[in-house]
Design a protein around this motif. Structure first.
Motif, PDB file in Angstrom:
ATOM      1  N   GLY A 188      37.795   2.795 -12.627  1.00 39.29           N
ATOM      2  CA  GLY A 188      37.668   1.598 -13.473  1.00 39.29           C
ATOM      3  C   GLY A 188      36.472   2.233 -14.406  1.00 39.29           C
ATOM      4  N   GLY A 189      35.462   3.132 -14.476  1.00 39.99           N
ATOM      5  CA  GLY A 189      34.409   3.366 -14.788  1.00 39.99           C
ATOM      6  C   GLY A 189      33.336   3.008 -14.001  1.00 39.99           C
ATOM      7  N   LEU A 190      33.498   1.727 -12.926  1.00 38.53           N
ATOM      8  CA  LEU A 190      32.661   1.219 -12.395  1.00 38.53           C
ATOM      9  C   LEU A 190      31.298   1.348 -11.413  1.00 38.53           C
ATOM     10  CD1 LEU A 190      34.491  -2.478 -12.386  1.00 38.53           C
ATOM     11  CD2 LEU A 190      32.687  -1.656 -13.882  1.00 38.53           C
ATOM     12  N   LEU A 191      32.578   2.125 -10.935  1.00 36.21           N
ATOM     13  CA  LEU A 191      31.607   3.009  -9.682  1.00 36.21           C
ATOM     14  C   LEU A 191      31.174   5.032 -10.011  1.00 36.21           C
ATOM     15  CD1 LEU A 191      33.242   1.845  -6.365  1.00 36.21           C
ATOM     16  CD2 LEU A 191      31.159   0.977  -7.758  1.00 36.21           C
ATOM     17  N   GLU A 192      30.409   5.158  -9.752  1.00 32.52           N
ATOM     18  CA  GLU A 192      29.478   6.517  -9.876  1.00 32.52           C
ATOM     19  C   GLU A 192      29.661   6.570  -8.850  1.00 32.52           C
ATOM     20  OE1 GLU A 192      26.430   9.217 -12.900  1.00 32.52           O
ATOM     21  OE2 GLU A 192      25.677   7.061 -11.661  1.00 32.52           O
ATOM     22  N   SER A 232      36.821  -7.595 -11.789  1.00 37.28           N
ATOM     23  CA  SER A 232      37.886  -6.273 -11.476  1.00 37.28           C
ATOM     24  C   SER A 232      37.841  -4.682 -10.848  1.00 37.28           C
ATOM     25  CB  SER A 232      38.559  -5.922 -12.591  1.00 37.28           C
ATOM     26  OG  SER A 232      38.046  -5.399 -13.143  1.00 37.28           O
ATOM     27  N   LEU A 233      36.828  -5.146 -10.401  1.00 33.42           N
ATOM     28  CA  LEU A 233      36.393  -4.306  -9.211  1.00 33.42           C
ATOM     29  C   LEU A 233      36.989  -4.065  -7.668  1.00 33.42           C
ATOM     30  CD1 LEU A 233      34.636  -1.656  -9.431  1.00 33.42           C
ATOM     31  CD2 LEU A 233      33.211  -3.663  -7.841  1.00 33.42           C
ATOM     32  N   GLY A 234      37.546  -5.456  -7.259  1.00 29.59           N
ATOM     33  CA  GLY A 234      38.361  -5.354  -5.868  1.00 29.59           C
ATOM     34  C   GLY A 234      39.461  -5.037  -6.048  1.00 29.59           C
ATOM     35  N   TRP A 235      40.715  -5.207  -8.001  1.00 33.63           N
ATOM     36  CA  TRP A 235      42.064  -4.371  -7.528  1.00 33.63           C
ATOM     37  C   TRP A 235      41.893  -3.726  -8.399  1.00 33.63           C
ATOM     38  CZ3 TRP A 235      40.675  -9.489  -9.905  1.00 33.63           C
ATOM     39  CH2 TRP A 235      40.110  -9.311 -11.461  1.00 33.63           C
ATOM     40  N   GLN A 236      41.102  -2.420  -8.900  1.00 34.20           N
ATOM     41  CA  GLN A 236      41.187  -0.732  -9.127  1.00 34.20           C
ATOM     42  C   GLN A 236      41.297  -0.448  -8.407  1.00 34.20           C
ATOM     43  OE1 GLN A 236      40.535  -0.009 -13.261  1.00 34.20           O
ATOM     44  NE2 GLN A 236      39.423  -1.825 -13.701  1.00 34.20           N
TER      45      GLN A 236
END
Length: 425
Positions: A151-155, A61-65
Motif C-alpha cells: 500500500g505504498g508503505l514500503l519502498e 495495516s502493514l501486516g495485512w496489506q
C-alpha cells in the motif's frame, strides 16, 4: 566488415532482487504520529492522542496489506553487438506483477558512454538509451529500479543487468600472411610449389598418356615435333586456428599488452576468411576452454568474435589446459597470441606441435612485465630469459615472434621462418 548488431534481437528478462525499507510516506506518517504523542505527553492533554490514532492505524495495516510485488527488467535486444566507438540503441523496461509504476534509471560501467534518447513512460517504465565504448569488451547495461509495496508503505530498490553490449575490436584492413608451410590438399587461393590445377606457370614437360588435352602446349609441341604439356602450380586453402591466451595476467605492462591480443586475433581471422580459408578459435584460460571449429564465411567472423568475448552460446566448452583435438583440424596452422608468461599455455603450444601442426606464437608483451622503477639489470636479465625461451621453443618446433607496439602485425609475421618441405631441401 560491417557491424553485427541487429535491432531485431531477442528480449532479455531478469528478475530484480529488491531490498525493502520504509517509504517516504511511511516515514512522514511515523513522524507526525510521534510528534502528536510527544505533544500529548509534554502538555498532559490526552485528547492529542486522537490525532495520532489514525496514523498509527495506517502503520499497523502493514501486516495485512497485499504482498510486495515482483519486479522484472527487460532489455531489447538482450545482446547487442557493435564495433569500437559505434553507437547502438538499447531499450530497457521494468514491470511489476501488480501493475504498479516502477521507477527506472539506466547506467553503465566505467569505460562506456550512455545517453538517454527516450523519456520514461508511465506504463511499464520504459527508457531507450544509446551507448558506445572506445575499447572492445563486454559491457552490461544496469537498471536501477524503485517500486512501492504494502500500500505504498514500503519502498524497494534493486539493481540488475538488463542487457549486454559486446564491443568487437576493429581489425586493421591490412592482410596478414599465414606462415609458409605445407597446406592441405584443398583448392584455395594460396600459391604453393605443388603441380596441379592452377593458373601460375610451373614447367613444360613431354606428354604422357593420361594428360588432359587442354594442357597441351601446341606452340611448343609444333616446334619440338612431339606433344608437350604445360604444368601449372596449384593453389590451396589453409585451416587457420587462433589460440588465445585468456589466463589472468599480472597488473602492469602484461595487462596492458592484452589490448592487442584480441585485435591481432581479429586481424588474423579476418585475413584468413577473406582469402577463403577456414578459421577457428580456441581460448585457453584456467580449467575451462572455449573453442569454435574452423569454418568459412562472414558469419564465421562474428561467431569467432562472440567466442572470443564469451558472449553467445555458439561455442563449445571443454575442460583441461590443452587445445581439444576436435577444435584443431589435421594440418591446421595455429597462430597464438599471448604474453608467454603462463607455463600451461606454453605446454599447450608444444602439445599442438607434437600433433604435427605448424605453430606460431605472437608475443604481445613488450619489455619487462614488472611495473614501476627498477634496476636496469632487471631489464637485461629479462631480455636474456626471453631470448632463451625463444630458442628453446624453436628447438621443439614452436616459432615465437615479438610484436612490438611500434610495428604492425603483418610486419611481425614476416619474421616467421619457412617450414615448407621444398624450402628445407
Amino acid at each position: 566488415m560491417s557491424a553485427a548488431g541487429s535491432p531485431d534481437g531477442e528480449v532479455f528478462s531478469t528478475a530484480v532482487e529488491l531490498r525493502w525499507r520504509a517509504s517516504p510516506l511511511t516515514r512522514s506518517i511515523a513522524t507526525c504520529a510521534a510528534v502528536a504523542i510527544a505533544c500529548a505527553l509534554l502538555t498532559g492533554r490526552a485528547e492529542l492522542v486522537a490525532f495520532a490514532a489514525p496514523l498509527l492505524g495506517v502503520l499497523c495495516s502493514l501486516g495485512w496489506q497485499r504482498p510486495v510485488p515482483t519486479v522484472e527488467v527487460h532489455g531489447y535486444p538482450g545482446l547487442q553487438r557493435c564495433f569500437e566507438s559505434e553507437q547502438v540503441r538499447v531499450t530497457v523496461s521494468a514491470t511489476a506483477d501488480d501493475g504498479g509504476v516502477v521507477g527506472l534509471d539506466c547506467s553503465v560501467v566505467p569505460g562506456m558512454e550512455i545517453e538517454a534518447v527516450g523519456g520514461t513512460e508511465k506504463a511499464g517504465s520504459r527508457a531507450t538509451v544509446t551507448v558506445q565504448a572506445p575499447r572492445w569488451g563486454r559491457y552490461p547495461i544496469r537498471a536501477t529500479v524503485r517500486a512501492l509495496g504494502r500500500g505504498g508503505l514500503l519502498e524497494g530498490t534493486g539493481v540488475a543487468d538488463a542487457a549486454q553490449v559486446c564491443v568487437f575490436p576493429v581489425a586493421p584492413p591490412q592482410s596478414t600472411a599465414i606462415p609458409r608451410t605445407d597446406l592441405p590438399d584443398r583448392l584455395g587461393t594460396h600459391l604453393t610449389r605443388h603441380v596441379g590445377p592452377g593458373v601460375e606457370y610451373a614447367d613444360i614437360r613431354p606428354y604422357v598418356p593420361g594428360d588432359q588435352l587442354r594442357t597441351v602446349n601446341w606452340p611448343v609441341s609444333a616446334r619440338r615435333g612431339t606433344l608437350h604439356v604445360t604444368e601449372r602450380v596449384t593453389d590451396r586453402a589453409a585451416d587457420v586456428v587462433v589460440l588465445l591466451d585468456t589466463y589472468p595476467q599480472p597488473p602492469g605492462p602484461a595487462t596492458a599488452a592484452t589490448e592487442r591480443t584480441a585485435r591481432g586475433a581479429a586481424q588474423v581471422v579476418q585475413s584468413a576468411l577473406r582469402y577463403g580459408d577456414r578459421a577457428g578459435l580456441v581460448a585457453l584460460g584456467g580449467r575451462t576452454t572455449r573453442w569454435l571449429g574452423a569454418d568459412i564465411g562472414q558469419r564465421q567472423f562474428y561467431r569467432i568474435l562472440d567466442t572470443m568475448l564469451g558472449a553467445a552460446d555458439t561455442f563449445e566448452n571443454a575442460t583441461g589446459t590443452l587445445a581439444p583435438r576436435p577444435a584443431v583440424p589435421p594440418g591446421a596452422i595455429v597462430i597464438a597470441f599471448s604474453t608467454m608468461l603462463e607455463t600451461e599455455f606454453a605446454l599447450a603450444l608444444i602439445d599442438l606441435r607434437k600433433r604435427g601442426h605448424a605453430v606460431v606464437a605472437v608475443d604481445v608483451l613488450e619489455g619487462c612485465p614488472i611495473d614501476g622503477d627498477h634496476d636496469p639489470l632487471v631489464n637485461r636479465m629479462w631480455g636474456l630469459q626471453r631470448s632463451f625461451m625463444y630458442r628453446d621453443m624453436a628447438t621443439v618446433g614452436v616459432d615465437i615472434v615479438g610484436w612490438p607496439g611500434t610495428a604492425t602485425l603483418e610486419q611481425a609475421m614476416v619474421l616467421v621462418p619457412d617450414h615448407r618441405v621444398g624450402a628445407r631441401r
